[in-house]
Design a protein around this motif. Structure first.
Motif, PDB file in Angstrom:
ATOM      1  N   UNK A 219       0.850  -1.182   0.000  1.00  0.00           N
ATOM      2  CA  UNK A 219       0.000   0.000   0.000  1.00  0.00           C
ATOM      3  C   UNK A 219       0.898   1.249   0.000  1.00  0.00           C
ATOM      4  N   UNK A 220       0.441   2.281  -0.645  1.00  0.00           N
ATOM      5  CA  UNK A 220       1.256   3.490  -0.736  1.00  0.00           C
ATOM      6  C   UNK A 220       1.398   4.179   0.619  1.00  0.00           C
TER       7      UNK A 220
ATOM      8  N   UNK B 283       4.693  20.189  -3.339  1.00  0.00           N
ATOM      9  CA  UNK B 283       5.051  20.148  -4.758  1.00  0.00           C
ATOM     10  C   UNK B 283       4.119  20.938  -5.669  1.00  0.00           C
ATOM     11  N   UNK B 284       2.898  21.158  -5.266  1.00  0.00           N
ATOM     12  CA  UNK B 284       2.011  21.997  -6.060  1.00  0.00           C
ATOM     13  C   UNK B 284       1.243  21.287  -7.157  1.00  0.00           C
ATOM     14  N   UNK B 285       0.856  22.063  -8.170  1.00  0.00           N
ATOM     15  CA  UNK B 285      -0.070  21.613  -9.213  1.00  0.00           C
ATOM     16  C   UNK B 285       0.338  20.309  -9.898  1.00  0.00           C
ATOM     17  N   UNK B 286       1.611  20.105 -10.254  1.00  0.00           N
ATOM     18  CA  UNK B 286       1.949  18.836 -10.917  1.00  0.00           C
ATOM     19  C   UNK B 286       1.596  17.608 -10.067  1.00  0.00           C
ATOM     20  N   UNK B 287       1.835  17.685  -8.769  1.00  0.00           N
ATOM     21  CA  UNK B 287       1.486  16.562  -7.891  1.00  0.00           C
ATOM     22  C   UNK B 287      -0.030  16.383  -7.834  1.00  0.00           C
ATOM     23  N   UNK B 288      -0.765  17.485  -7.716  1.00  0.00           N
ATOM     24  CA  UNK B 288      -2.222  17.389  -7.688  1.00  0.00           C
ATOM     25  C   UNK B 288      -2.752  16.764  -8.968  1.00  0.00           C
ATOM     26  N   UNK B 289      -2.272  17.252 -10.117  1.00  0.00           N
ATOM     27  CA  UNK B 289      -2.763  16.737 -11.392  1.00  0.00           C
ATOM     28  C   UNK B 289      -2.474  15.251 -11.553  1.00  0.00           C
ATOM     29  N   UNK B 290      -1.345  14.798 -11.037  1.00  0.00           N
ATOM     30  CA  UNK B 290      -0.982  13.377 -11.092  1.00  0.00           C
ATOM     31  C   UNK B 290      -1.847  12.527 -10.169  1.00  0.00           C
ATOM     32  N   UNK B 291      -2.175  13.050  -8.994  1.00  0.00           N
ATOM     33  CA  UNK B 291      -2.769  12.232  -7.944  1.00  0.00           C
ATOM     34  C   UNK B 291      -4.288  12.332  -7.801  1.00  0.00           C
ATOM     35  N   UNK B 292      -4.924  13.337  -8.383  1.00  0.00           N
ATOM     36  CA  UNK B 292      -6.368  13.519  -8.218  1.00  0.00           C
ATOM     37  C   UNK B 292      -7.181  12.567  -9.095  1.00  0.00           C
ATOM     38  N   UNK B 293      -8.343  12.188  -8.584  1.00  0.00           N
ATOM     39  CA  UNK B 293      -9.319  11.505  -9.426  1.00  0.00           C
ATOM     40  C   UNK B 293      -9.898  12.524 -10.407  1.00  0.00           C
TER      41      UNK B 293
ATOM     42  N   UNK C 145      -8.110   3.104  -7.721  1.00  0.00           N
ATOM     43  CA  UNK C 145      -8.590   2.921  -9.090  1.00  0.00           C
ATOM     44  C   UNK C 145      -7.667   1.900  -9.737  1.00  0.00           C
ATOM     45  N   UNK C 146      -8.109   0.646  -9.809  1.00  0.00           N
ATOM     46  CA  UNK C 146      -7.232  -0.425 -10.270  1.00  0.00           C
ATOM     47  C   UNK C 146      -6.137  -0.628  -9.244  1.00  0.00           C
ATOM     48  N   UNK C 147      -4.888  -0.459  -9.673  1.00  0.00           N
ATOM     49  CA  UNK C 147      -3.756  -0.601  -8.765  1.00  0.00           C
ATOM     50  C   UNK C 147      -3.230   0.736  -8.268  1.00  0.00           C
ATOM     51  N   UNK C 148      -3.900   1.836  -8.618  1.00  0.00           N
ATOM     52  CA  UNK C 148      -3.407   3.180  -8.302  1.00  0.00           C
ATOM     53  C   UNK C 148      -4.324   3.842  -7.282  1.00  0.00           C
ATOM     54  N   UNK C 149      -3.707   4.452  -6.263  1.00  0.00           N
ATOM     55  CA  UNK C 149      -4.458   5.219  -5.276  1.00  0.00           C
ATOM     56  C   UNK C 149      -4.490   6.685  -5.702  1.00  0.00           C
ATOM     57  N   UNK C 150      -5.668   7.295  -5.674  1.00  0.00           N
ATOM     58  CA  UNK C 150      -5.836   8.695  -6.048  1.00  0.00           C
ATOM     59  C   UNK C 150      -6.645   9.421  -4.973  1.00  0.00           C
ATOM     60  N   UNK C 151      -6.363  10.706  -4.853  1.00  0.00           N
ATOM     61  CA  UNK C 151      -7.109  11.514  -3.896  1.00  0.00           C
ATOM     62  C   UNK C 151      -8.430  11.949  -4.535  1.00  0.00           C
TER      63      UNK C 151
END
Length: 111
Positions: free
Chosen positions: A1-2, A14-24, A97-103
């Motif tokens: 688990x992450x 980290x800002x916007x790049x991290x949010x864009x990567x991690x958000x549903x 979502x599948x194998x990926x955890x998203x906020x």
């Protein structure tokens, strides 16, 4: 688990790049003075704000539900370079979502 706490720190620092990567795709966030934001407005709002240079999390609680949902609750104390301290009580909800955890949800209430 992450490692959800490291992920939370990434979002603060980290800002916007991290949010864009991690958000549903349908993520919502509630920031005390800003209001209720959906995904596109979240990234826009984060891009416009200076990032936090440090964040300390305390009173950390983790609740896992059925291997598909994780809820974090904590108190944050963050600082920006040249700015004062910010204290808030926060919650975040992550979904798998599948194998990926998203906020999927984040909330901050200034203290």
């Amino acid at each position: 688990m992450m490692d959800f706490w490291k992920t939370e720190e990434r979002l603060w620092r980290e800002g916007a790049p991290a949010y864009e990567e991690l958000m549903t795709g349908d993520c919502i966030m509630v920031f005390g003075p800003v209001g209720i934001l959906e995904r596109d407005r979240i990234a826009e709002s984060i891009r416009a704000a200076p990032r936090w240079s440090s964040v300390e999390m305390s009173d950390q609680i983790v609740r896992e539900h059925g291997g598909k949902v994780v809820i974090l609750a904590y108190r944050a104390r963050a600082e920006r370079e040249g700015g004062g301290a910010y204290d808030a009580c926060c919650t975040s909800t992550y979904i798998r979502e599948g194998d990926v955890w998203r906020i999927a949800h984040h909330q901050q209430s200034p203290v």
